[in-house]
Write an enzyme that holds these catalytic residues in place. Structure first.
Site, PDB file in Angstrom:
ATOM      1  N   SER A  88     -23.016   8.835 -61.310  1.00 54.69           N
ATOM      2  CA  SER A  88     -22.060   9.338 -62.290  1.00 54.69           C
ATOM      3  C   SER A  88     -21.049  10.211 -61.572  1.00 54.69           C
ATOM      4  O   SER A  88     -21.422  11.055 -60.744  1.00 54.69           O
ATOM      5  CB  SER A  88     -22.776  10.145 -63.377  1.00 54.69           C
ATOM      6  OG  SER A  88     -21.858  10.609 -64.348  1.00 54.69           O
ATOM      7  N   HIS A 102     -13.370   9.227 -64.741  1.00 57.88           N
ATOM      8  CA  HIS A 102     -14.821   9.256 -64.931  1.00 57.88           C
ATOM      9  C   HIS A 102     -15.364   7.858 -64.671  1.00 57.88           C
ATOM     10  O   HIS A 102     -14.701   6.854 -64.980  1.00 57.88           O
ATOM     11  CB  HIS A 102     -15.165   9.677 -66.369  1.00 57.88           C
ATOM     12  CG  HIS A 102     -16.528   9.239 -66.815  1.00 57.88           C
ATOM     13  ND1 HIS A 102     -16.724   8.088 -67.577  1.00 57.88           N
ATOM     14  CD2 HIS A 102     -17.748   9.753 -66.591  1.00 57.88           C
ATOM     15  CE1 HIS A 102     -18.005   7.946 -67.808  1.00 57.88           C
ATOM     16  NE2 HIS A 102     -18.658   8.937 -67.228  1.00 57.88           N
ATOM     17  N   ARG A 106     -25.409   2.478 -64.111  1.00 56.53           N
ATOM     18  CA  ARG A 106     -26.802   2.891 -64.251  1.00 56.53           C
ATOM     19  C   ARG A 106     -27.710   1.697 -64.565  1.00 56.53           C
ATOM     20  O   ARG A 106     -27.256   0.652 -65.035  1.00 56.53           O
ATOM     21  CB  ARG A 106     -26.921   3.935 -65.368  1.00 56.53           C
ATOM     22  CG  ARG A 106     -26.408   3.449 -66.714  1.00 56.53           C
ATOM     23  CD  ARG A 106     -26.271   4.576 -67.724  1.00 56.53           C
ATOM     24  NE  ARG A 106     -25.764   4.086 -68.994  1.00 56.53           N
ATOM     25  CZ  ARG A 106     -24.476   3.922 -69.275  1.00 56.53           C
ATOM     26  NH1 ARG A 106     -23.563   4.226 -68.371  1.00 56.53           N
ATOM     27  NH2 ARG A 106     -24.095   3.468 -70.452  1.00 56.53           N
ATOM     28  N   GLY A 260     -33.216  17.012 -67.673  1.00 57.12           N
ATOM     29  CA  GLY A 260     -32.436  16.773 -66.465  1.00 57.12           C
ATOM     30  C   GLY A 260     -31.955  18.072 -65.842  1.00 57.12           C
ATOM     31  O   GLY A 260     -32.090  19.151 -66.415  1.00 57.12           O
ATOM     32  N   ARG A 261     -31.361  17.966 -64.671  1.00 59.52           N
ATOM     33  CA  ARG A 261     -30.860  19.156 -63.963  1.00 59.52           C
ATOM     34  C   ARG A 261     -29.543  19.586 -64.604  1.00 59.52           C
ATOM     35  O   ARG A 261     -28.547  18.872 -64.560  1.00 59.52           O
ATOM     36  CB  ARG A 261     -30.659  18.845 -62.485  1.00 59.52           C
ATOM     37  CG  ARG A 261     -30.179  20.053 -61.666  1.00 59.52           C
ATOM     38  CD  ARG A 261     -30.129  19.691 -60.191  1.00 59.52           C
ATOM     39  NE  ARG A 261     -29.798  20.847 -59.380  1.00 59.52           N
ATOM     40  CZ  ARG A 261     -28.584  21.057 -58.854  1.00 59.52           C
ATOM     41  NH1 ARG A 261     -27.592  20.215 -59.084  1.00 59.52           N
ATOM     42  NH2 ARG A 261     -28.371  22.130 -58.097  1.00 59.52           N
ATOM     43  N   ILE A 262     -29.522  20.777 -65.179  1.00 58.43           N
ATOM     44  CA  ILE A 262     -28.391  21.215 -65.986  1.00 58.43           C
ATOM     45  C   ILE A 262     -27.096  21.307 -65.174  1.00 58.43           C
ATOM     46  O   ILE A 262     -26.019  20.963 -65.664  1.00 58.43           O
ATOM     47  CB  ILE A 262     -28.703  22.561 -66.691  1.00 58.43           C
ATOM     48  CG1 ILE A 262     -27.698  22.828 -67.809  1.00 58.43           C
ATOM     49  CG2 ILE A 262     -28.755  23.707 -65.713  1.00 58.43           C
ATOM     50  CD1 ILE A 262     -27.810  21.890 -68.978  1.00 58.43           C
ATOM     51  N   GLU A 263     -27.179  21.752 -63.909  1.00 58.30           N
ATOM     52  CA  GLU A 263     -25.971  21.868 -63.093  1.00 58.30           C
ATOM     53  C   GLU A 263     -25.343  20.496 -62.844  1.00 58.30           C
ATOM     54  O   GLU A 263     -24.121  20.363 -62.798  1.00 58.30           O
ATOM     55  CB  GLU A 263     -26.291  22.556 -61.760  1.00 58.30           C
ATOM     56  CG  GLU A 263     -26.557  24.043 -61.878  1.00 58.30           C
ATOM     57  CD  GLU A 263     -25.368  24.813 -62.423  1.00 58.30           C
ATOM     58  OE1 GLU A 263     -24.229  24.520 -62.027  1.00 58.30           O
ATOM     59  OE2 GLU A 263     -25.579  25.692 -63.282  1.00 58.30           O
ATOM     60  N   SER A 264     -26.175  19.482 -62.681  1.00 56.91           N
ATOM     61  CA  SER A 264     -25.654  18.130 -62.461  1.00 56.91           C
ATOM     62  C   SER A 264     -25.093  17.543 -63.754  1.00 56.91           C
ATOM     63  O   SER A 264     -24.064  16.871 -63.750  1.00 56.91           O
ATOM     64  CB  SER A 264     -26.758  17.232 -61.898  1.00 56.91           C
ATOM     65  OG  SER A 264     -27.200  17.713 -60.655  1.00 56.91           O
TER      66      SER A 264
END
Length: 302
Positions: A88, A102, A106, A260-264
């Site tokens: 992404s 963007h 996936r 999921g990883r919030i920063e990503s």
């Protein structure tokens, strides 16, 4: 298939980040490797405060585990495990004359909880352009690259997935498109005409076309002069981008609901945004020209 596609997105991430660093000429991508508590992890790459790109991320992940109940309802499935991998990216340029872009590609699998047997698999993805000032030749170029990639696999794909893109990236609470579209496809499953290998070839064709669709536009616009008023408009439009991602975007919601990883997940949000109360562009202005197109999505290729 999942190992094959994950290897592909690793290579694609390298290709895209290398080229974008070359275009920027100053900034480099910072890399973070992370693990997901429920299973899997990813490789996040973020570029910030460059000569061309104010902020951007090109992320890959491969996560697995139990599919949460909220997502079971969304997918209309029972108690299953899942595997999901993808790339992404979101690129926010500094110059308002350069559009934001963007893209996402996936692959997803689901497994029976008891036997572990695979009970479903599909591909999804797409790419779309979000300009702040409308240059029609850029819109035509972006869509032509999308169409060329689609036509190699099925002459009906471009119009089909362009329409889906226009419908998906629609801010219903604003009654306008997020941008000028591109391609969007989801739940590409094996059928009478397309095997999973065929879908793999199609999705990777689109992924491989990304740099060709975007970089020439960046090169054309990155050195154009702009004013503080142009910058303000860019930040107002970025606000609409944020609204879509936090209110409507399925990928964001999936990441948040699967731990999921919030920063990503929130990497896609731009660094500088404005919300000005009841703002309307001047009649007849370039800003209004963009709004007219966003409210009435058009066909860019005859």
């Amino acid at each position: 298939m999942k190992e094959k596609f994950y290897q592909y997105i690793q290579q694609l991430q390298d290709t895209i980040t290398s080229k974008l660093e070359e275009v920027d000429g100053v900034a480099k991508f910072r890399e973070d490797l992370w693990d997901r508590p429920g299973g899997g992890g990813g490789r996040t790459r973020v570029i910030e405060n460059g000569a061309v790109f104010e902020k951007g991320g090109v992320n890959i992940s491969a996560v697995h585990g139990h599919l949460p109940e909220t997502m079971q309802k969304a997918f209309n499935v029972g108690d299953v495990d899942f595997y999901a991998c993808g790339l992404s990216l979101v690129i926010h340029p500094k110059n308002p004359m350069v559009p934001t872009v963007h893209a996402n590609w996936r692959y997803f699998e689901m497994y029976d909880k008891k036997s572990g047997a695979k009970v479903g698999s599909w591909f999804g993805g797409g790419q779309d352009l979000t300009p702040y000032y409308l240059f029609e030749e850029d819109a035509i170029h972006f869509h032509q690259v999308c169409k060329t990639a689609c036509d190699k696999h099925n002459p009906e794909f471009y119009l089909k997935y362009k329409k889906v893109c226009d419908e998906y990236f629609w801010n219903t609470h604003r009654n306008e498109a997020r941008g000028i579209g591109g391609l969007f496809f989801d739940h590409l499953v094996e059928n009478e005409t397309m095997s999973m290998e065929d879908w793999y070839n199609f999705v990777t064709e689109v992924g491989n076309s990304f740099l060709e669709s975007y970089v020439p536009i960046v090169e054309r616009r990155k050195d154009l002069p702009y004013t503080e008023a142009n910058r303000t408009w860019q930040e107002i439009r970025r606000g609409r981008y944020v609204e879509f991602n936090l209110v409507h975007d399925k990928g964001t919601l999936f990441g948040l609901k699967t731990n999921g990883r919030i920063e990503s997940i929130l990497m896609s949000l731009p660094p500088h945004v404005q919300w000005i109360y009841d703002y309307h562009p001047e009649p007849g202005s370039e800003e209004e020209k963009l709004i007219n197109v966003l409210e009435n999505p058009k066909e860019w290729i005859n």
